[in-house]
Design an enzyme around this catalytic site. Structure first.
Site, PDB file in Angstrom:
ATOM      1  N   LYS A  22       2.254   1.299  -7.830  1.00  0.00           N
ATOM      2  CA  LYS A  22       2.217   0.776  -6.462  1.00  0.00           C
ATOM      3  C   LYS A  22       1.901  -0.714  -6.457  1.00  0.00           C
ATOM      4  CE  LYS A  22      -1.593   0.907  -3.825  1.00  0.00           C
ATOM      5  NZ  LYS A  22      -1.977  -0.248  -3.019  1.00  0.00           N
ATOM      6  N   ASN A  23       0.849  -1.091  -7.174  1.00  0.00           N
ATOM      7  CA  ASN A  23       0.399  -2.480  -7.085  1.00  0.00           C
ATOM      8  C   ASN A  23       1.381  -3.467  -7.696  1.00  0.00           C
ATOM      9  OD1 ASN A  23      -1.821  -1.662  -5.700  1.00  0.00           O
ATOM     10  ND2 ASN A  23      -3.297  -1.991  -7.352  1.00  0.00           N
ATOM     11  N   CYS A 120     -11.500  -4.836   5.230  1.00  0.00           N
ATOM     12  CA  CYS A 120     -10.990  -3.515   4.889  1.00  0.00           C
ATOM     13  C   CYS A 120     -12.175  -2.651   4.503  1.00  0.00           C
ATOM     14  CB  CYS A 120      -9.950  -3.590   3.787  1.00  0.00           C
ATOM     15  SG  CYS A 120     -10.655  -3.954   2.203  1.00  0.00           S
ATOM     16  N   ARG A 125     -13.224  -8.934   1.373  1.00  0.00           N
ATOM     17  CA  ARG A 125     -11.959  -9.337   0.733  1.00  0.00           C
ATOM     18  C   ARG A 125     -11.355 -10.590   1.358  1.00  0.00           C
ATOM     19  NH1 ARG A 125      -8.511  -3.989  -0.614  1.00  0.00           N
ATOM     20  NH2 ARG A 125      -7.676  -5.119  -2.365  1.00  0.00           N
ATOM     21  N   PRO A 126     -11.987 -11.732   1.135  1.00  0.00           N
ATOM     22  CA  PRO A 126     -11.439 -12.972   1.694  1.00  0.00           C
ATOM     23  C   PRO A 126     -10.136 -13.392   1.009  1.00  0.00           C
ATOM     24  CG  PRO A 126     -13.312 -13.426   0.257  1.00  0.00           C
ATOM     25  CD  PRO A 126     -13.185 -11.932   0.338  1.00  0.00           C
ATOM     26  N   ASP A 310     -10.371   0.540  -9.389  1.00  0.00           N
ATOM     27  CA  ASP A 310      -9.548   1.555  -8.723  1.00  0.00           C
ATOM     28  C   ASP A 310      -9.702   2.943  -9.350  1.00  0.00           C
ATOM     29  OD1 ASP A 310      -8.662  -0.346  -6.988  1.00  0.00           O
ATOM     30  OD2 ASP A 310      -6.648  -0.524  -7.824  1.00  0.00           O
ATOM     31  N   ARG A 402      -0.948   6.289   0.993  1.00  0.00           N
ATOM     32  CA  ARG A 402      -0.623   4.885   0.736  1.00  0.00           C
ATOM     33  C   ARG A 402      -0.301   4.667  -0.744  1.00  0.00           C
ATOM     34  NH1 ARG A 402      -4.978   0.995   1.995  1.00  0.00           N
ATOM     35  NH2 ARG A 402      -3.434  -0.145   0.836  1.00  0.00           N
TER      36      ARG A 402
HETATM   37  C1  UD1 Z   1      -5.878  -5.830  -6.259  1.00  0.00           C
HETATM   38  C2  UD1 Z   1      -5.368  -4.416  -6.140  1.00  0.00           C
HETATM   39  C3  UD1 Z   1      -6.514  -3.451  -5.874  1.00  0.00           C
HETATM   40  C4  UD1 Z   1      -7.590  -3.621  -6.947  1.00  0.00           C
HETATM   41  C5  UD1 Z   1      -7.988  -5.082  -7.078  1.00  0.00           C
HETATM   42  C6  UD1 Z   1      -8.941  -5.341  -8.235  1.00  0.00           C
HETATM   43  C7  UD1 Z   1      -3.185  -4.720  -5.157  1.00  0.00           C
HETATM   44  C8  UD1 Z   1      -2.307  -4.489  -3.983  1.00  0.00           C
HETATM   45  N1  UD1 Z   1      -4.448  -4.331  -5.023  1.00  0.00           N
HETATM   46  O1  UD1 Z   1      -6.460  -6.178  -5.010  1.00  0.00           O
HETATM   47  O2  UD1 Z   1      -5.997  -2.121  -5.900  1.00  0.00           O
HETATM   48  O3  UD1 Z   1      -8.736  -2.875  -6.581  1.00  0.00           O
HETATM   49  O4  UD1 Z   1      -6.829  -5.891  -7.303  1.00  0.00           O
HETATM   50  O5  UD1 Z   1      -8.387  -4.895  -9.427  1.00  0.00           O
HETATM   51  O6  UD1 Z   1      -2.744  -5.186  -6.184  1.00  0.00           O
HETATM   52  N2  UD1 Z   1     -11.597 -12.472  -3.739  1.00  0.00           N
HETATM   53  C9  UD1 Z   1     -12.124 -13.604  -3.151  1.00  0.00           C
HETATM   54  N3  UD1 Z   1     -11.259 -14.507  -2.580  1.00  0.00           N
HETATM   55  C10 UD1 Z   1      -9.903 -14.337  -2.604  1.00  0.00           C
HETATM   56  C11 UD1 Z   1      -9.380 -13.183  -3.222  1.00  0.00           C
HETATM   57  C12 UD1 Z   1     -10.242 -12.256  -3.793  1.00  0.00           C
HETATM   58  O7  UD1 Z   1     -13.341 -13.786  -3.110  1.00  0.00           O
HETATM   59  O8  UD1 Z   1      -9.181 -15.189  -2.073  1.00  0.00           O
HETATM   60  C13 UD1 Z   1     -12.515 -11.469  -4.350  1.00  0.00           C
HETATM   61  C14 UD1 Z   1     -12.392 -10.087  -3.713  1.00  0.00           C
HETATM   62  O9  UD1 Z   1     -13.148  -9.998  -2.528  1.00  0.00           O
HETATM   63  C15 UD1 Z   1     -12.910  -9.200  -4.827  1.00  0.00           C
HETATM   64  C16 UD1 Z   1     -12.437  -9.936  -6.097  1.00  0.00           C
HETATM   65  O10 UD1 Z   1     -12.114 -11.263  -5.684  1.00  0.00           O
HETATM   66  O11 UD1 Z   1     -14.317  -9.150  -4.802  1.00  0.00           O
HETATM   67  C17 UD1 Z   1     -11.230  -9.330  -6.766  1.00  0.00           C
HETATM   68  O12 UD1 Z   1     -10.235  -9.106  -5.797  1.00  0.00           O
HETATM   69  P1  UD1 Z   1      -8.678  -9.226  -6.123  1.00  0.00           P
HETATM   70  O13 UD1 Z   1      -8.495  -9.157  -7.609  1.00  0.00           O
HETATM   71  O14 UD1 Z   1      -8.112 -10.391  -5.406  1.00  0.00           O
HETATM   72  O15 UD1 Z   1      -8.126  -7.892  -5.477  1.00  0.00           O
HETATM   73  P2  UD1 Z   1      -6.767  -7.706  -4.691  1.00  0.00           P
HETATM   74  O16 UD1 Z   1      -5.698  -8.547  -5.297  1.00  0.00           O
HETATM   75  O17 UD1 Z   1      -7.011  -7.804  -3.241  1.00  0.00           O
END
Ligand code: UD1
Length: 423
Positions: A22-23, A120, A125-126, A310, A402
């Site tokens: 999915k991801n 969420c 999740r910023p 995950d 999902r």
């Molecule tokens: C992706 C995956 C999700 C998985 C996660 C971590 C998808 C669609 N989803 O989510 O299933 O749980 O990776 O492996 O691929 N963060 C910030 N600022 C930002 C972006 C992220 O502070 O701009 C923080 C997040 O809040 C979190 C950490 O970084 O604490 C990691 O998040 P991130 O790796 O970005 O997760 P996603 O890409 O949203």
């Protein structure tokens, strides 16, 4: 709203074919915006999330055709022209990853208006790192009334991007924007997840020049245009890991066809430590558990190659029946223990303090009505239900839909007593 009912106690025996990830699939679909030629994605999972994204891409101008190809489900995407560079709240809110259309829209049209995703279930999740990357590439970004207004009238320019923490989404977003930027982009602190490697390989098939994907340092040489391609989505390591834990929980022997052990070593090592039999094959895995009780082992989630966040809920469910006490530490998201109170309703002995959960293994779980709170938490409850005495009914199954394709069908084919209750 549909529910899933599980009658526990049946061991699992059989084969489960692992679907495309999915991801990966959703980021590859977004990549199709970068070219006017067709992108054919094979090994596609059919999920609520891919449908949501398909609806958004159509609105932006893409033709999205789902069809059955010679090797299974595939999706053909073609965006001859971006007809609108606007991604509205009601579509972005349904799935955070659709925020990643911002970079490609900017790269292709020089402007975009995309809703912020909002919070969420698992934390704030910023998207600050996404925006910092786009700004580094020369985009002007303003925020009004929940929308990002981005402009790059003279195109994006290669730049240095240094991520202070590992973010899968922000790394992918930077890649999706930089492939068409003018000049070289140097990314440090990049996430190393297999989904990044998958996206890089697909972009490369489209003509992008990317080095270092899968390491913390990536170099992207911008090209003036990308072409169409055909690309097979990698197998879903989270789905495979989930079914590995389902077999470990229920007992029996299951072959996970297509699973890539190399992408799952953090989990497989912990399963072996707990006493689960793991056989690594060229094209999959065999997971076995005889009747013996599993040993409690500790985990700490972290970015790849660490233990995936995950799979944390599923592992907690597994440990709830292990012998001894297991400590589960969540370091990636701040609010990802919402499954713990639901597991307690089934008789698990779990106490949560901050980012740490202590799971004292009990001899038996009892089926109960429980509520899914997010995608991975909900499947953790299904796993607990497989070994619980009596019936477990998981409510709010839309979370599961999902990210898990035909879950009840795949488990039932191995002997589990799982059925969907339609409302
Ligand atoms: C992706 C995956 C999700 C998985 C996660 C971590 C998808 C669609 N989803 O989510 O299933 O749980 O990776 O492996 O691929 N963060 C910030 N600022 C930002 C972006 C992220 O502070 O701009 C923080 C997040 O809040 C979190 C950490 O970084 O604490 C990691 O998040 P991130 O790796 O970005 O997760 P996603 O890409 O949203």
């Amino acid at each position: 709203m549909d529910r899933i009912a599980i009658t526990g106690g049946a061991p699992l025996h059989g084969d489960i074919a692992i679907s495309g990830a999915k991801n990966s699939a959703i980021k590859l679909m977004v990549a199709s915006l970068l070219t006017d030629e067709p992108l054919r994605l094979t090994q596609m999972p059919r999920l609520a999330d891919t449908r949501f994204l398909g609806a958004l891409l159509r609105r932006l101008g893409a033709e999205v055709e789902e069809r059955e190809g010679p090797s299974g489900p595939e999706t053909l995407l073609q965006t001859r022209e971006i007809v609108s560079a606007f991604a509205p709240y009601e579509l972005v809110r349904q799935m955070r990853a659709s925020f990643n259309v911002l970079g490609p829209l900017l790269a292709r049209t020089g402007h975009a208006k995309v809703s912020l995703p909002g919070g969420c279930e698992i934390g704030a999740r910023p998207v600050d790192l996404h925006l910092a990357a786009l700004r580094a590439l020369g985009a002007h970004i303003d925020l009004h009334e929940g929308y990002i207004y981005a402009q790059a009238p003279r195109g994006l320019k290669g730049a240095r991007i240094a991520f202070p923490i590992s973010s899968v989404g922000a790394t992918e977003h930077a890649m999706l924007a930089a492939v068409l930027a003018e000049g070289v982009t140097d990314i440090t602190g990049a996430a190393c997840e297999p989904e990044i490697v998958d996206l890089a390989a697909c972009l490369a098939a489209m003509g992008a020049q990317i080095e270092g994907a899968g390491t913390e340092h990536m170099t992207i040489r911008g090209v003036s245009r990308l072409a169409g391609a055909e690309y097979a989505v990698a197998p879903d390591r989270i789905e495979a890991g989930t079914y590995a834990m389902a077999a470990a929980m229920a007992g029996g022997e299951v072959r996970l066809t297509g699973a890539r052990a190399g992408d799952m070593e953090a989990l497989l090592a912990k399963l072996e430590e707990a006493g689960v039999g793991v056989e690594r094959l060229n094209d999959g895995l065999i997971i076995r558990r005889n009747g013996a009780r599993l040993a409690a082992v500790d985990i700490e989630t972290s970015p790849f190659p660490g233990f995936p966040t995950d799979l944390q809920a599923q592992f907690m469910a597994l440990m709830s029946l292990a012998e001894g006490e297991s400590v589960v530490r969540e370091t990636v998201f701040e609010n990802r223990f919402m499954h713990a109170p639901e597991l307690r309703r089934m008789g698990a002995d779990i106490s949560v303090s901050g980012r740490e959960a202590r799971v004292r293994g009990v001899e038996r779980l009892e089926g109960a009505p429980v509520m899914a709170t997010d995608l991975r938490a909900s499947v953790g409850l299904v796993i607990a239900g497989l070994a619980a005495r009596g019936e477990t009914v998981v409510d709010r199954v839309y979370h599961l839909d999902r990210g898990f394709e035909r879950l009840e069908e795949k488990l039932s084919a191995c002997g589990a007593k799982v059925r969907r209750l339609k409302d």
